[in-house]
Motif scaffolding. Structure first.
Motif, short mmCIF file in Angstrom:
data_model
loop_
_atom_site.label_atom_id
_atom_site.label_comp_id
_atom_site.label_asym_id
_atom_site.label_seq_id
_atom_site.Cartn_x
_atom_site.Cartn_y
_atom_site.Cartn_z
N UNK A 292 0.86 -1.18 0.00
CA UNK A 292 0.00 0.00 0.00
C UNK A 292 0.89 1.23 0.00
N UNK A 293 0.79 2.01 -1.07
CA UNK A 293 1.55 3.25 -1.21
C UNK A 293 0.58 4.41 -1.05
N UNK A 294 0.90 5.31 -0.13
CA UNK A 294 0.07 6.48 0.11
C UNK A 294 0.93 7.72 -0.05
N UNK A 295 0.46 8.65 -0.88
CA UNK A 295 1.17 9.93 -1.06
C UNK A 295 0.16 11.06 -0.99
N UNK A 296 0.58 12.20 -0.42
CA UNK A 296 -0.36 13.32 -0.34
C UNK A 296 -0.65 13.89 -1.72
N UNK A 297 -1.87 14.35 -1.90
CA UNK A 297 -2.25 15.03 -3.14
C UNK A 297 -1.74 16.45 -3.09
N UNK A 298 -1.40 16.98 -4.22
CA UNK A 298 -0.98 18.36 -4.33
C UNK A 298 -2.23 19.23 -4.33
#
Length: 103
Positions: A95-101
């Motif tokens: 599971x990869x989670x990155x913040x949205x711009x």
């Protein structure tokens, strides 16, 4: 890409019903990408080592042990996280989670 390659390699060639599922979603603040396979899974005794640079379970000449280490660094550079669950004999899910711009 490293996560997909690893998922492919985790499914034995003789397994007739090998499956890799990729899903994505957002929650207004982050993007979540899941890559799940029904491969061999990751043995419990090495699960704490898989993100270490140079660690590999592949035979000599088939892997450098840098794929997951580099993947984790890339995700962290984007202020994200990479986690996994794995059951030996049943498969793994990353599971990869990155913040949205947000503009």
């Amino acid at each position: 890409m490293n996560l997909l390659v690893n998922a492919c390699h985790s499914i034995p060639p003789d397994k007739k019903n090998g499956v890799i599922v990729i899903s994505t979603k957002t929650d207004n603040k982050k993007l979540i990408v899941k890559i799940k396979d029904n491969g061999i899974g990751i043995p419990l005794e090495i699960q704490n080592k898989i993100f270490n640079a140079g660690f590999t379970t592949k035979k000599i000449g088939l892997g450098t042990g840098l794929g997951l280490s580099i993947s984790k660094k890339i995700v962290e550079l984007h202020r994200g996280t990479i986690l996994f669950t794995s059951n030996p004999g049943e498969g793994s899910e990353f599971i990869v989670t990155v913040p949205l711009l947000l503009r």
